[in-house]
Design an enzyme around this catalytic site. Structure first.
Site, PDB file in Angstrom:
ATOM      1  N   GLU A 178     -70.423   0.976  -9.011  1.00 37.09           N
ATOM      2  CA  GLU A 178     -69.275   1.315  -8.151  1.00 37.09           C
ATOM      3  C   GLU A 178     -69.656   2.176  -6.933  1.00 37.09           C
ATOM      4  O   GLU A 178     -68.815   2.825  -6.331  1.00 37.09           O
ATOM      5  CB  GLU A 178     -68.126   2.037  -8.899  1.00 37.09           C
ATOM      6  CG  GLU A 178     -67.806   1.663 -10.318  1.00 37.09           C
ATOM      7  CD  GLU A 178     -67.573   0.180 -10.566  1.00 37.09           C
ATOM      8  OE1 GLU A 178     -68.539  -0.458 -11.046  1.00 37.09           O
ATOM      9  OE2 GLU A 178     -66.490  -0.344 -10.317  1.00 37.09           O
ATOM     10  N   TYR A 180     -71.716   4.841  -6.901  1.00 40.53           N
ATOM     11  CA  TYR A 180     -72.013   6.254  -7.184  1.00 40.53           C
ATOM     12  C   TYR A 180     -73.527   6.521  -7.074  1.00 40.53           C
ATOM     13  O   TYR A 180     -74.305   5.608  -6.763  1.00 40.53           O
ATOM     14  CB  TYR A 180     -71.479   6.628  -8.572  1.00 40.53           C
ATOM     15  CG  TYR A 180     -69.965   6.704  -8.633  1.00 40.53           C
ATOM     16  CD1 TYR A 180     -69.278   7.639  -7.854  1.00 40.53           C
ATOM     17  CD2 TYR A 180     -69.227   5.854  -9.444  1.00 40.53           C
ATOM     18  CE1 TYR A 180     -67.883   7.710  -7.896  1.00 40.53           C
ATOM     19  CE2 TYR A 180     -67.836   5.922  -9.488  1.00 40.53           C
ATOM     20  CZ  TYR A 180     -67.171   6.853  -8.706  1.00 40.53           C
ATOM     21  OH  TYR A 180     -65.793   6.926  -8.738  1.00 40.53           O
ATOM     22  N   ARG A 189     -78.749   0.123   1.770  1.00 39.93           N
ATOM     23  CA  ARG A 189     -77.564   0.563   2.507  1.00 39.93           C
ATOM     24  C   ARG A 189     -77.458   2.089   2.530  1.00 39.93           C
ATOM     25  O   ARG A 189     -77.058   2.687   3.526  1.00 39.93           O
ATOM     26  CB  ARG A 189     -76.343  -0.028   1.788  1.00 39.93           C
ATOM     27  CG  ARG A 189     -74.992   0.386   2.300  1.00 39.93           C
ATOM     28  CD  ARG A 189     -73.918  -0.217   1.402  1.00 39.93           C
ATOM     29  NE  ARG A 189     -72.576   0.123   1.824  1.00 39.93           N
ATOM     30  CZ  ARG A 189     -71.904  -0.489   2.775  1.00 39.93           C
ATOM     31  NH1 ARG A 189     -72.456  -1.483   3.422  1.00 39.93           N
ATOM     32  NH2 ARG A 189     -70.679  -0.129   3.099  1.00 39.93           N
ATOM     33  N   ARG A 228     -73.932   1.242 -17.013  1.00 37.11           N
ATOM     34  CA  ARG A 228     -73.005   0.430 -16.194  1.00 37.11           C
ATOM     35  C   ARG A 228     -73.776   0.002 -14.953  1.00 37.11           C
ATOM     36  O   ARG A 228     -74.091   0.812 -14.078  1.00 37.11           O
ATOM     37  CB  ARG A 228     -71.782   1.283 -15.838  1.00 37.11           C
ATOM     38  CG  ARG A 228     -70.729   0.545 -15.052  1.00 37.11           C
ATOM     39  CD  ARG A 228     -69.538   0.214 -15.910  1.00 37.11           C
ATOM     40  NE  ARG A 228     -68.584  -0.598 -15.172  1.00 37.11           N
ATOM     41  CZ  ARG A 228     -67.390  -0.172 -14.770  1.00 37.11           C
ATOM     42  NH1 ARG A 228     -67.005   1.059 -15.045  1.00 37.11           N
ATOM     43  NH2 ARG A 228     -66.583  -0.969 -14.116  1.00 37.11           N
ATOM     44  N   HIS A 266     -66.799   1.414  -4.425  1.00 37.96           N
ATOM     45  CA  HIS A 266     -65.453   1.867  -4.040  1.00 37.96           C
ATOM     46  C   HIS A 266     -65.180   1.629  -2.560  1.00 37.96           C
ATOM     47  O   HIS A 266     -64.037   1.449  -2.159  1.00 37.96           O
ATOM     48  CB  HIS A 266     -65.263   3.346  -4.373  1.00 37.96           C
ATOM     49  CG  HIS A 266     -65.072   3.576  -5.850  1.00 37.96           C
ATOM     50  ND1 HIS A 266     -64.212   2.824  -6.603  1.00 37.96           N
ATOM     51  CD2 HIS A 266     -65.642   4.453  -6.705  1.00 37.96           C
ATOM     52  CE1 HIS A 266     -64.254   3.226  -7.864  1.00 37.96           C
ATOM     53  NE2 HIS A 266     -65.121   4.211  -7.946  1.00 37.96           N
ATOM     54  N   ALA A 268     -66.135  -0.955  -0.898  1.00 38.07           N
ATOM     55  CA  ALA A 268     -66.076  -2.395  -0.609  1.00 38.07           C
ATOM     56  C   ALA A 268     -64.687  -2.767  -0.132  1.00 38.07           C
ATOM     57  O   ALA A 268     -63.694  -2.243  -0.634  1.00 38.07           O
ATOM     58  CB  ALA A 268     -66.437  -3.199  -1.857  1.00 38.07           C
ATOM     59  N   ARG A 302     -59.862  -7.215 -14.451  1.00 43.13           N
ATOM     60  CA  ARG A 302     -58.681  -8.089 -14.551  1.00 43.13           C
ATOM     61  C   ARG A 302     -58.636  -8.906 -15.839  1.00 43.13           C
ATOM     62  O   ARG A 302     -58.292 -10.090 -15.831  1.00 43.13           O
ATOM     63  CB  ARG A 302     -58.568  -8.989 -13.315  1.00 43.13           C
ATOM     64  CG  ARG A 302     -58.125  -8.268 -12.065  1.00 43.13           C
ATOM     65  CD  ARG A 302     -56.678  -7.781 -12.103  1.00 43.13           C
ATOM     66  NE  ARG A 302     -55.729  -8.866 -11.839  1.00 43.13           N
ATOM     67  CZ  ARG A 302     -54.864  -9.317 -12.725  1.00 43.13           C
ATOM     68  NH1 ARG A 302     -54.790  -8.781 -13.931  1.00 43.13           N
ATOM     69  NH2 ARG A 302     -54.033 -10.271 -12.408  1.00 43.13           N
ATOM     70  N   CYS A 351     -50.912  -3.100 -11.178  1.00 48.22           N
ATOM     71  CA  CYS A 351     -50.256  -2.608  -9.963  1.00 48.22           C
ATOM     72  C   CYS A 351     -50.922  -1.345  -9.413  1.00 48.22           C
ATOM     73  O   CYS A 351     -50.753  -1.020  -8.234  1.00 48.22           O
ATOM     74  CB  CYS A 351     -48.792  -2.316 -10.264  1.00 48.22           C
ATOM     75  SG  CYS A 351     -48.583  -0.970 -11.465  1.00 48.22           S
ATOM     76  N   GLN A 353     -50.069   1.545  -9.586  1.00 48.13           N
ATOM     77  CA  GLN A 353     -49.138   2.521  -9.033  1.00 48.13           C
ATOM     78  C   GLN A 353     -49.087   3.859  -9.759  1.00 48.13           C
ATOM     79  O   GLN A 353     -48.942   4.889  -9.112  1.00 48.13           O
ATOM     80  CB  GLN A 353     -47.732   1.915  -9.001  1.00 48.13           C
ATOM     81  CG  GLN A 353     -47.474   1.148  -7.728  1.00 48.13           C
ATOM     82  CD  GLN A 353     -46.115   0.491  -7.740  1.00 48.13           C
ATOM     83  OE1 GLN A 353     -46.003  -0.703  -7.944  1.00 48.13           O
ATOM     84  NE2 GLN A 353     -45.082   1.257  -7.550  1.00 48.13           N
TER      85      GLN A 353
HETATM   86 FE1  SF4 Z   1     -51.653  -1.280 -15.347  1.00 46.84          FE
HETATM   87 FE2  SF4 Z   1     -49.941   0.632 -15.787  1.00 46.84          FE
HETATM   88 FE3  SF4 Z   1     -51.922   1.044 -14.081  1.00 46.84          FE
HETATM   89 FE4  SF4 Z   1     -49.930  -0.605 -13.403  1.00 46.84          FE
HETATM   90  S1  SF4 Z   1     -49.806   1.587 -13.765  1.00 46.84           S
HETATM   91  S2  SF4 Z   1     -52.143  -0.967 -13.223  1.00 46.84           S
HETATM   92  S3  SF4 Z   1     -49.439  -1.503 -15.381  1.00 46.84           S
HETATM   93  S4  SF4 Z   1     -52.112   0.692 -16.250  1.00 46.84           S
END
Ligand code: SF4
Ligand code: NAP
Length: 687
Positions: A178, A180, A189, A228, A266, A268, A302, A351, A353
């Site tokens: 990543e 580091y 680079r 890693r 990070h 990228a 993912r 997400c 978020q």
């Molecule tokens: Fe997944 Fe929850 Fe993070 Fe959204 S907030 S990416 S649902 S772990």
């Protein structure tokens, strides 16, 4: 040692036989192939945070995960992620770690400590790196490490490894990807040294190997060392594939137990974990490495359902799968899969978020779909001593969240939804290209209502009279928002639609469109209207092509010199805002740049500092710096924010019924599902 091709008859009967097969590491056995990947939670730095971390990890261990890796802990002061970042360098620091390892072991789990030296990514002025080259994502320029500092850093890694063993960890993960510190030494680079730590690849990989050798020497053979390894840097002047393979083989010789896959630095500018990235988008990279080494390999990025994990493992692309965020979303992921109840898993929708965006802002992480994540000691739904009869008005995310958690507490809950389906704004969000995952949350929340036998009435718009007559003790208004319609002359012209009419498919939209408003929804609408053909999130080959990723990895970092293929745009879009500032400023830190890049590729024209004059048959009349001009568009789509919808409140209060407002009904500004779901859960915990 790591093969899962020869499953026993008993193992084959399991619902996800490859995912649930044990992994024999010789000196120890992992109970299945699921790794809870490393993720910084922010609890590491909080006062008494390790007590909370112990409960957080214990819940995941109880949930059946095969091995946990902690968030990154620095081996020394300069390697800390931020000035107050966590570090394990002294014996007195082991006691708090012991709380975590004891709690995990008590639940039958195993846990490794991740050792992370951030190098030039350290967010403080004491950062160091192979060379004094500033990272594009950090204002602090690093100093070049002296030979003495390099040798001391190797010792520090080994010493942290030994302290991890003393703290009761089952192993460590050495963070070599990543972008580091270790990664910074590996690539030209960031490494332009001329001494024995730079120049040839043999020299550039010396730091990684010396760290592994010194660590192995300290802890003996019966201790897990995961490395890693950055298998695909996704930056210019990254490693080429031959170098990555050379390092993997050398790491195997140096004594690593497992190699984990790292994808992308990070810095990228290629998305690697966002929701628009196809599922398992990078497992082919690990599969390529499977042909080269014999230590077990972990694949990542993912992977969010047992089906995706099983698919990867049964193909033999990897020996284990790493899931970090999915374990925030549902601590019981593995147990539910083992009980063949995968449809009751609360799926991570990628997400970012509440998890990575929070970490980025130095706030405690949580999860949008599971507000208990990282709040296990603070947000609980114990049985209430006083059962209440509660009406929830509105079946969006806020209303569903409240209903589910309040029912868990023993309350009698009835949910009324005016429309024919549950989900509110999420029903629209799931139609945005790259947000297909949102459907998983709709499925989970609606099926959870069913599992808990909560009474749900669809097509049921309630009045004050109906609610007062039904004997409810309290009413929860989760009635959401309506689009804000700006006061522009001609706003009721037939060419004007709001974003809800567009995303629901109700509006027929022409070829030339003005999008008013450049918040999250303006961006979503522009992506929706420019999308042509198949969603790239659903087609890996197209997605890789769009981002210029070479699947043969014949180019350095997998991208150096590869042309990105611009997607064709379905329409000509003008996106407008009144402010005279950078577009997309309000978007989230970890994903905003992806949305900005997506619209740039589709040549959306952005016009800031506008005043809206009028709308007529000719189109949209605007002025910029006092100069009037006409945008001769076919349609105008209004994405100018929302207003709360809570008309029932006054009548209910007049009738002396206690009323609680949650989600958009409470406050429309900055409304997002994260706040809606959390507000529902928090009210349910105290009502
Ligand atoms: Fe997944 Fe929850 Fe993070 Fe959204 S907030 S990416 S649902 S772990
Ligand atoms: P928003 O972020 O508040 O943006 C509203 C836009 O409308 C702004 O660009 C604003 O810009 C403009 N505007 C506001 N009042 C106006 C008025 N009276 N007349 C004309 N223009 C006006 O709202 P949103 O886009 O509806 O998003 C709502 C929430 O959903 C956000 O808080 C966000 O968290 C969430 N969301 C996020 C994403 C994402 O991050 N990808 C996606 C969807 C939703 P000017 O005032 O400069 O014109």
């Amino acid at each position: 040692m790591s093969s899962i091709t020869n499953l026993t008859t008993e193992q084959k009967k399991a619902p996800y036989p490859h995912m649930l097969a044990p992994l024999d590491l010789g000196f120890t056995t992992l109970k299945n192939r699921v790794l809870m990947g490393s993720m910084h939670t922010g609890l590491e730095e909080e006062k008494n945070g390790f007590d909370k971390l112990a409960v957080f990890y214990a819940e995941r261990a109880r949930g059946g995960v095969g091995l946990i890796v902690t968030g990154g802990i620095a081996p020394n002061f300069r390697g800390r992620i931020a000035p107050h970042g966590s570090q394990l360098s002294f014996s007195w620091q082991t006691s708090k770690h012991k709380k975590v390892t004891d709690a995990v072991h008590k639940e039958g789990g195993k846990i490794c400590l991740q050792i992370l030296h951030t190098g030039r990514y350290a967010y403080h002025p004491f950062n160091i790196s192979a060379s004094a080259i500033k990272a594009p994502i950090n204002p602090f320029k690093p100093r070049q490490m002296s030979e003495r500092q390099i040798k001391k850093t190797i010792k520090d890694f080994a010493s942290t490894c030994e302290l991890a063993q003393k703290s009761g960890y089952d192993g460590v993960e050495i963070m070599g990807s990543e972008g580091y510190l270790i990664n910074q030494f590996l690539c030209q680079r960031t490494n332009q040294r001329q001494d024995q730590w730079g120049g040839s690849y043999e020299n550039r990989m010396r730091l990684a190997l010396e760290i592994v050798k010194a660590s192995r020497k300290k802890v003996g053979t019966d201790f897990i060392i995961i490395f890693r390894l950055s298998m695909l840097d996704l930056v210019e002047q990254g490693s080429d594939w031959d170098e990555v393979v050379e390092l993997a083989k050398a790491l195997e010789q140096a004594g690593v137990t497992i190699i984990n896959t790292g994808i992308g630095w990070h810095e990228a500018r290629i998305p690697t974990i966002a929701t628009s990235v196809p599922r398992a988008a990078f497992s082919w990279v690990t599969a390529k490495m499977k042909k080269e080494v014999s230590v077990p390999l972990i694949t990542t990025n993912r992977i969010n359902t047992p089906e995706v994990a099983e698919d990867i493992l049964s193909r033999g692309d990897a020996d284990m799968v790493s899931m970090a965020r999915p374990m925030l979303a549902d601590a019981d992921f593995v147990n539910k899969a083992a009980q063949d109840k995968s449809d009751s898993i609360n799926i991570c929708i990628a997400c970012n978020q509440a998890c990575l965006d929070h970490v980025f802002k130095q706030k405690r992480a949580s999860c949008l779909v599971n507000p208990r994540a990282c709040y296990e000691t603070e947000l609980n739904f114990e049985k209430s001593k006083h059962t209440k009869k509660l009406a929830v008005i509105g079946g969006g995310m806020a209303g569903m969240s409240f209903a589910i958690y309040a029912k868990q507490r023993g309350h009698e809950v009835t949910l009324f939804e005016a429309k024919e389906q549950l989900g509110g704004q999420f029903n629209l969000a799931k139609n945005v290209p790259g947000k297909e995952e949102f459907i998983e949350s709709l499925k989970y929340f609606t099926s959870e209502l069913e599992r808990q036998n909560i009474k749900v009435h669809l097509n049921s718009r309630q009045t004050v009279e109906q609610l007062t007559g039904a004997g409810f003790d309290e009413v929860i208004l989760a009635t959401g928002v309506v689009p804000r319609i700006p006061a522009i002359d001609g706003i009721d012209h037939p060419s004007v639609f709001n974003y809800q009419q567009v995303l629901s498919g109700e509006a027929k939209i022409g070829n030339k469109v003005a999008v008013l408003g450049a918040g999250g929804i303006g961006y979503d609408i522009s992506e929706f209207l420019t999308e042509k053909g198949e969603s790239h999130t659903e087609n890996l080959a197209l997605w890789l092509e769009e981002w210029g990723i070479d699947q043969n990895i014949t180019h350095r970092g997998g991208i150096d010199g590869v042309q990105q293929v611009k997607p064709e745009s379905a329409r000509r879009i003008f996106m407008l805002q009144r402010k005279n500032e950078r577009f997309g400023k309000s978007l989230q830190p970890t994903t905003g740049w992806i949305h900005r890049a997506a619209l740039k590729k589709r040549t959306v024209e952005m016009i800031g500092g506008v005043s809206y004059e009028k709308i007529d048959d000719n189109g949209l009349h605007i002025s910029i710096d006092g100069q009037s001009q006409l945008l001769d568009v076919d349609n105008i789509v209004v994405c100018t924010g929302q207003e709360s919808q809570n008309q029932l409140k006054k009548g209910l209060l007049d009738a002396n019924i206690p009323v609680h407002l949650i989600g958009g009904a409470d406050f429309a500004g900055e409304l997002d599902a994260k706040r809606a779901i959390r507000q529902g859960a928090e009210l349910a915990a105290r009502i």
